[in-house]
Scaffold this active site. Structure first.
Site, PDB file in Angstrom:
ATOM      1  N   GLY A 100       0.813  -1.100   0.130  1.00 56.00           N
ATOM      2  CA  GLY A 100      -0.065  -0.085  -0.035  1.00 56.00           C
ATOM      3  C   GLY A 100       0.727   1.203   0.034  1.00 56.00           C
ATOM      4  N   ARG A 103       3.772   5.927   2.051  1.00 58.68           N
ATOM      5  CA  ARG A 103       4.382   7.181   2.290  1.00 58.68           C
ATOM      6  C   ARG A 103       3.874   8.312   0.863  1.00 58.68           C
ATOM      7  NH1 ARG A 103      10.562   7.352   0.513  1.00 58.68           N
ATOM      8  NH2 ARG A 103      10.656   5.679  -0.851  1.00 58.68           N
ATOM      9  N   LYS A 122       4.723  12.329  -2.516  1.00 58.33           N
ATOM     10  CA  LYS A 122       5.407  11.253  -1.897  1.00 58.33           C
ATOM     11  C   LYS A 122       6.255  11.810  -1.056  1.00 58.33           C
ATOM     12  CE  LYS A 122       8.377   7.630  -3.573  1.00 58.33           C
ATOM     13  NZ  LYS A 122       8.847   7.078  -4.879  1.00 58.33           N
ATOM     14  N   ASP A 269       4.185  -4.424  -7.124  1.00 60.42           N
ATOM     15  CA  ASP A 269       3.729  -3.126  -6.640  1.00 60.42           C
ATOM     16  C   ASP A 269       4.466  -1.971  -7.365  1.00 60.42           C
ATOM     17  OD1 ASP A 269       5.916  -4.170  -5.072  1.00 60.42           O
ATOM     18  OD2 ASP A 269       5.813  -2.391  -4.005  1.00 60.42           O
TER      19      ASP A 269
HETATM   20  P1  AMP Z   1       9.127   0.481  -2.976  1.00 64.02           P
HETATM   21  O1  AMP Z   1       9.682  -0.487  -3.208  1.00 64.02           O
HETATM   22  O2  AMP Z   1       9.973   1.699  -2.600  1.00 64.02           O
HETATM   23  O3  AMP Z   1       8.284   1.206  -4.013  1.00 64.02           O
HETATM   24  O4  AMP Z   1       8.292   0.458  -1.604  1.00 64.02           O
HETATM   25  C1  AMP Z   1       7.724  -0.820  -1.187  1.00 64.02           C
HETATM   26  C2  AMP Z   1       6.729  -0.458  -0.126  1.00 64.02           C
HETATM   27  O5  AMP Z   1       7.122   0.069   0.985  1.00 64.02           O
HETATM   28  C3  AMP Z   1       5.420   0.456  -0.529  1.00 64.02           C
HETATM   29  O6  AMP Z   1       4.363   0.035   0.078  1.00 64.02           O
HETATM   30  C4  AMP Z   1       5.900   1.841   0.086  1.00 64.02           C
HETATM   31  O7  AMP Z   1       4.596   2.535   0.211  1.00 64.02           O
HETATM   32  C5  AMP Z   1       6.713   1.320   1.315  1.00 64.02           C
HETATM   33  N1  AMP Z   1       7.525   2.270   1.804  1.00 64.02           N
HETATM   34  C6  AMP Z   1       8.837   2.754   1.153  1.00 64.02           C
HETATM   35  N2  AMP Z   1       9.401   3.536   1.991  1.00 64.02           N
HETATM   36  C7  AMP Z   1       8.569   4.031   3.281  1.00 64.02           C
HETATM   37  C8  AMP Z   1       8.699   4.831   4.199  1.00 64.02           C
HETATM   38  N3  AMP Z   1       9.659   5.644   4.256  1.00 64.02           N
HETATM   39  N4  AMP Z   1       7.714   4.811   4.797  1.00 64.02           N
HETATM   40  C9  AMP Z   1       6.522   4.253   4.902  1.00 64.02           C
HETATM   41  N5  AMP Z   1       6.472   3.231   3.754  1.00 64.02           N
HETATM   42  C10 AMP Z   1       7.329   3.157   2.714  1.00 64.02           C
HETATM   43 MG    MG Z   2       6.687   1.178  -4.832  1.00 62.94          MG
END
Ligand code: AMP
Ligand code: MG
Length: 521
Positions: A100, A103, A122, A269
């Site tokens: 989900g 951030r 973001k 995702d």
């Molecule tokens: P990504 O691979 O960076 O696209 O992120 C994978 C998951 O981790 C997604 O659900 C993002 O929303 C969550 N995510 C990444 N960085 C953060 C953060 N600093 N705080 C909260 N959720 C994060």
């Molecule tokens: Mg992502």
């Protein structure tokens, strides 16, 4: 600032019934209402003039307090109800359950000149999907997303766009290489826009939880809003929908291969249902042409998301999407046929794309061999992809192989590595190439013009982004500004910017941010 709201997502799809912003599993809902966190001392760094235009925001409005406050989370768009989307995903090959928008917060969807845009911050604070993380983003990764998504657009690669880049005034703790060295960095927020931020994972989560009614609602929503030409929902429509998603995903990846972009985290995702490049994290640009290269140190061991594997991963991800859509279609053979077709189409489209990079526009018998021989040669010693292909257009039909090599030799990182046997292979290849060029009806100068539309002169090399980041960290945004402008015209000669048409400098070879990136952002 007035926007014409067009909030189809929250109007047509089920919301999380709990409004409390606490980290948890969210069931039977496509999103949760959540407000951005207020920021301490926001400061706007940059806005994209073109994206302002897309949204119908004037430059004067972009300088207003309202703009600053809205796009840094301190003020809501009038009558809007911000929300975070619920999705799951396969990360590095394994089902990861609910992910989900941890951030990212959608401020609203707005309409301008008949187009609908979702506006998403973001780094605007925690949501129910933040799991153990803070919901924030740092300046480093925000600059990378901001510059690259706009650069990709100008390269002609389907992508989400970026409206604004701002500092929050807050400090954010990050362990850049996940090696036990956390440090504070400047917090930042990018506002990015897209017709929709839906990902494969949005569909997967409902299939995994067997929430088939919600799955169907989401698919029907997607079709009626983004693929209206498909008509009323039915099994046939769902299949056609999947087929279009497969086509668009493939087209996007062929573009990535053409320009040398490596996404770095092609988890399901991070794959857009609209076939847009989305989620600019530890991405990178090929310097040495190398199928095995990945910028993402988190993926260093298996190199799942390496340059040469992106099309395979696209297919793998589509298989996961097919599984998610299966309960609505229940026809394995038809879904498999679409996946099979992806492989065949990939071969065809990749071949055509490579031919265009080589300036070969008519059909000829031995082009497959010519292309694969070239790819082999490019792997013999470290050879800069962008310099090589851009310089290839300068070769004339009548150049001898030796003259031809001279024209591309600045692409070799270590000229001393070009042994007699490597040189021999290049001489042979250029001999075959010049014979083949003679079959082309276009004159050299016309071919050059056409080739240059496929071979960019300027891309956002990893060290260039890092230079912009290092300067911005000290409050100097001139490099950022310069690169932003440069990358608006990646295919044009820009004489004053010749310094960016060069190999990666040696100091950047093993530097964090230039060759080593992680998911920490
Ligand atoms: P990504 O691979 O960076 O696209 O992120 C994978 C998951 O981790 C997604 O659900 C993002 O929303 C969550 N995510 C990444 N960085 C953060 C953060 N600093 N705080 C909260 N959720 C994060
Ligand atoms: Mg992502």
């Amino acid at each position: 600032m007035r926007f014409k709201l067009k909030n189809t997502f929250i109007q047509e799809l089920p919301a999380d019934s709990i409004e409390e912003n606490s980290r948890r599993q969210v069931y039977k809902a496509c999103y949760s209402f959540v407000s951005p966190k207020t920021t301490e001392n926001p400061e706007l760094i940059h806005t994209s003039k073109e994206v302002l235009d897309l949204l119908g925001i004037s430059e004067k409005e972009a300088k207003s307090k309202d703009f600053l406050n809205i796009f840094t989370g301190n003020q809501l768009i009038e009558n809007a109800k911000p929300y975070a989307m619920c999705y799951g995903g396969h990360q590095f090959g394994n089902w990861a359950g609910q992910l989900g928008d941890g951030r990212a917060i959608n401020l609203a969807e707005i309409e301008n000149k008949g187009d609908i845009w979702a506006l998403q911050l973001k780094g605007a604070g925690p949501t129910p999907y933040s799991r153990t993380a803070d919901g924030l983003a740092v300046l480093r990764s925000s600059i990378r997303e901001y510059l690259c998504s706009e650069a990709m657009h100008h390269l002609g690669v389907p992508t989400t766009r970026a409206l604004s880049l701002a500092l929050t005034g807050d400090n954010v703790l990050r362990d850049v290489l996940y090696n036990g060295n956390p440090a504070y960095e400047k917090g930042a927020i990018v506002c990015r826009i897209s017709p929709s931020f839906l990902r494969f994972g949005n569909y997967e989560i409902f299939a995994a939880r067997e929430e088939i009614a919600t799955l169907q609602q989401l698919v029907d929503y997607t079709i009626s809003n983004f693929f209206p030409e498909l008509g009323k929902p039915s099994k046939k429509t769902y299949l056609k929908f999947f087929e279009i998603v497969a086509d668009r995903t493939l087209d996007m990846i062929i573009h990535w291969q053409r320009v040398g972009f490596v996404h770095g985290v092609m988890n399901t995702d991070n794959l857009s249902i609209l076939g847009l490049t989305i989620d600019y994290g530890p991405y990178g640009w090929l310097e040495g042409y190398d199928y095995n290269w990945t910028p993402n140190t988190t993926d260093r061991q298996h190199k799942r998301y390496r340059y040469g594997n992106q099309a395979n991963i696209g297919l793998w991800n589509l298989l996961k999407l097919a599984n998610a859509l299966y309960p609505l279609i229940e026809e394995t053979a038809s879904l498999e046929a679409i996946l099979e077709n992806y492989k065949v189409t990939f071969e065809k489209k990749y071949h055509l794309m490579m031919k265009s990079k080589l300036g070969l526009f008519i059909d000829s018998e031995n082009d497959k061999t010519l292309i694969s021989d070239l790819e082999n040669n490019l792997h013999l010693s470290e050879t800069d992809m962008t310099l090589f292909f851009r310089s290839l257009s300068e070769i004339s039909k009548n150049d001898s192989p030796k003259e031809a090599i001279k024209k591309i030799s600045h692409a070799f990182y270590k000229p001393q590595d070009i042994t007699a046997s490597i040189e021999e292979k290049w001489l042979r290849w250029f001999q075959a190439y010049s014979l083949r060029l003679k079959e082309e009806p276009l004159q050299d100068t016309d071919r050059l013009k056409k080739m240059n539309l496929f071979n960019p002169k300027y891309v956002l090399r990893n060290y260039m982004a890092q230079l912009a980041i290092d300067a911005a960290d000290k409050g100097d945004y001139t490099v950022l500004e310069e690169l932003f402008e440069l990358l608006k015209h990646p295919y044009s000669e820009q004489k004053q910017s010749e310094k960016w048409f060069a190999k990666r400098p040696e100091w950047a070879r093993n530097k964090v941010g230039c060759s080593m990136l992680s998911c920490s952002s």
